[in-house]
Enzyme design. Sequence first.
Site, mmCIF file in Angstrom:
data_model
loop_
_atom_site.group_PDB
_atom_site.id
_atom_site.type_symbol
_atom_site.label_atom_id
_atom_site.label_comp_id
_atom_site.label_asym_id
_atom_site.label_seq_id
_atom_site.Cartn_x
_atom_site.Cartn_y
_atom_site.Cartn_z
ATOM 1 N N HIS A 177 0.874 -1.203 0.000
ATOM 2 C CA HIS A 177 0.000 0.000 0.000
ATOM 3 C C HIS A 177 0.896 1.233 0.000
ATOM 4 O O HIS A 177 1.508 1.569 1.009
ATOM 5 C CB HIS A 177 -0.910 -0.003 1.226
ATOM 6 N N HIS A 189 1.624 5.367 -1.702
ATOM 7 C CA HIS A 189 1.269 6.551 -2.512
ATOM 8 C C HIS A 189 2.546 7.118 -3.096
ATOM 9 O O HIS A 189 3.470 7.475 -2.357
ATOM 10 C CB HIS A 189 0.588 7.608 -1.643
ATOM 11 N N HIS A 196 -10.494 1.210 1.605
ATOM 12 C CA HIS A 196 -10.277 2.135 2.720
ATOM 13 C C HIS A 196 -11.561 2.055 3.551
ATOM 14 O O HIS A 196 -12.556 2.670 3.208
ATOM 15 C CB HIS A 196 -10.030 3.559 2.201
ATOM 16 N N ASP A 225 1.464 2.538 3.474
ATOM 17 C CA ASP A 225 0.633 3.747 3.311
ATOM 18 C C ASP A 225 1.491 5.013 3.392
ATOM 19 O O ASP A 225 1.034 6.057 3.854
ATOM 20 C CB ASP A 225 -0.512 3.809 4.325
ATOM 21 N N LYS A 237 -9.256 -0.373 -6.115
ATOM 22 C CA LYS A 237 -9.278 0.317 -4.821
ATOM 23 C C LYS A 237 -10.621 1.013 -4.636
ATOM 24 O O LYS A 237 -11.044 1.813 -5.478
ATOM 25 C CB LYS A 237 -8.146 1.345 -4.764
ATOM 26 N N HIS A 263 -4.705 -0.781 5.736
ATOM 27 C CA HIS A 263 -4.211 -0.088 6.931
ATOM 28 C C HIS A 263 -5.107 -0.307 8.161
ATOM 29 O O HIS A 263 -5.612 0.647 8.767
ATOM 30 C CB HIS A 263 -3.992 1.408 6.688
HETATM 31 O O1 DOR Z 1 -3.332 9.384 5.626
HETATM 32 C C1 DOR Z 1 -3.702 9.100 4.510
HETATM 33 N N1 DOR Z 1 -3.160 9.692 3.419
HETATM 34 N N2 DOR Z 1 -4.670 8.203 4.355
HETATM 35 C C2 DOR Z 1 -5.212 7.949 3.155
HETATM 36 O O2 DOR Z 1 -6.109 7.162 3.086
HETATM 37 C C3 DOR Z 1 -4.776 8.703 1.957
HETATM 38 C C4 DOR Z 1 -3.423 9.196 2.115
HETATM 39 C C5 DOR Z 1 -3.024 10.223 1.080
HETATM 40 O O3 DOR Z 1 -3.273 9.999 -0.112
HETATM 41 O O4 DOR Z 1 -2.432 11.223 1.439
HETATM 42 ZN ZN ZN Z 2 -3.331 5.079 1.470
#
Ligand code: DOR
Ligand code: ZN
Length: 333
Positions: A12, A14, A134, A240, A95, A168
């Site tokens: 997971h 970003h 999520h 995450d 997702k 998460h």
């Molecule tokens: O803390 C988070 N940041 N939780 C999420 O679900 C998305 C993520 C983000 O894209 O910044």
């Molecule tokens: Zn995330």
Amino acid sequence: MKLEIQSPFDMHLHLRDGEILRDVVNYTSSQFCGAVVMPNLNPPITSVKLALEYKTRILNSSKYDFSPFVSLYLTEELDKEELQKAKDNGLFMLKLYPKGATTGSENGVKEILSDKVLEILEVAENLGFILSIHGETNGFVLDREFEFLPIFESLAKTFPKLKIIFEHLSDRRSIELVERYDNLYATLTLHHMLLSLDDVLGGMLNPHYFCKPILKTPKDKETLLNIALNAHDKFSFGSDSAPHLISKKECNNGAAGIFSAPILLPKLAEVFEKHDSLENLEKFVSLNATKIYNLNRSNRKITLIKQELKVSKIYNDIVPLFAGDSMSWSLEQ
Ligand code: DOR
Ligand code: ZN
């Protein structure tokens, strides 16, 4: 002391896009041979074309041999043809964001158990997709995950052949459900197993530890840490890691997200060693993912070495998890 780990995965992640993508991707690809990459960009990755173009940009930005498993953002407009096309092009992750639950969820699903969404999920089940969710409602912030459990349960029962990932997982009350259904699995972040709400709000406000789902109680983090240390079969590692520029964190309407990518494997090694569990680290960050997501292990091995790592206070205008701290393990270069 050294520790060799075969083919670790971050399930997971970003990576954002453009300049930030180029700035952050190598923190992950130097440590992991693959990662599930989240589609909550602006605009979101809602089509196969966008997903494949994004995958190419990720590959072009990485200096290391790395497999990005880009997720497709589930909207009510996703149809059978597009899902078939996704499958034909090697995409296998979907997702689901409840609308409004977190960063970039404006295009998410308003009513998860609606006929339209259930139809999409039936197609996804038949095509062998893995659905990651999520799982939060818009209720009281500490109970949002708990309140979402009936939706996970309903989906797990309705689609017994669909693998569903509880992303998460942050609340210890969720664990029993994951254990109860054969088709439910979960990812765990480093921050939810090491930090609690005290680290955000207990002293001076720390916006860099504000994330969704919000950090929970000391008892929650201990329970999650124990699951990781034991490399529980139904849980894989998903950081995450969610980078936001400092200007988007230290302001009004600060964004949710913790940037953990630069320190993940060194910190995991430190924690697993501290709890006499180093022998389980490879299972937690590699084997569990290959089994749950049917991944091939790559030939890449990562070597960790017991040598001090100084964590920078800031990386490219982004403040990392454990900024300024020292870790007792590093990546062998
Ligand atoms: O803390 C988070 N940041 N939780 C999420 O679900 C998305 C993520 C983000 O894209 O910044
Ligand atoms: Zn995330």
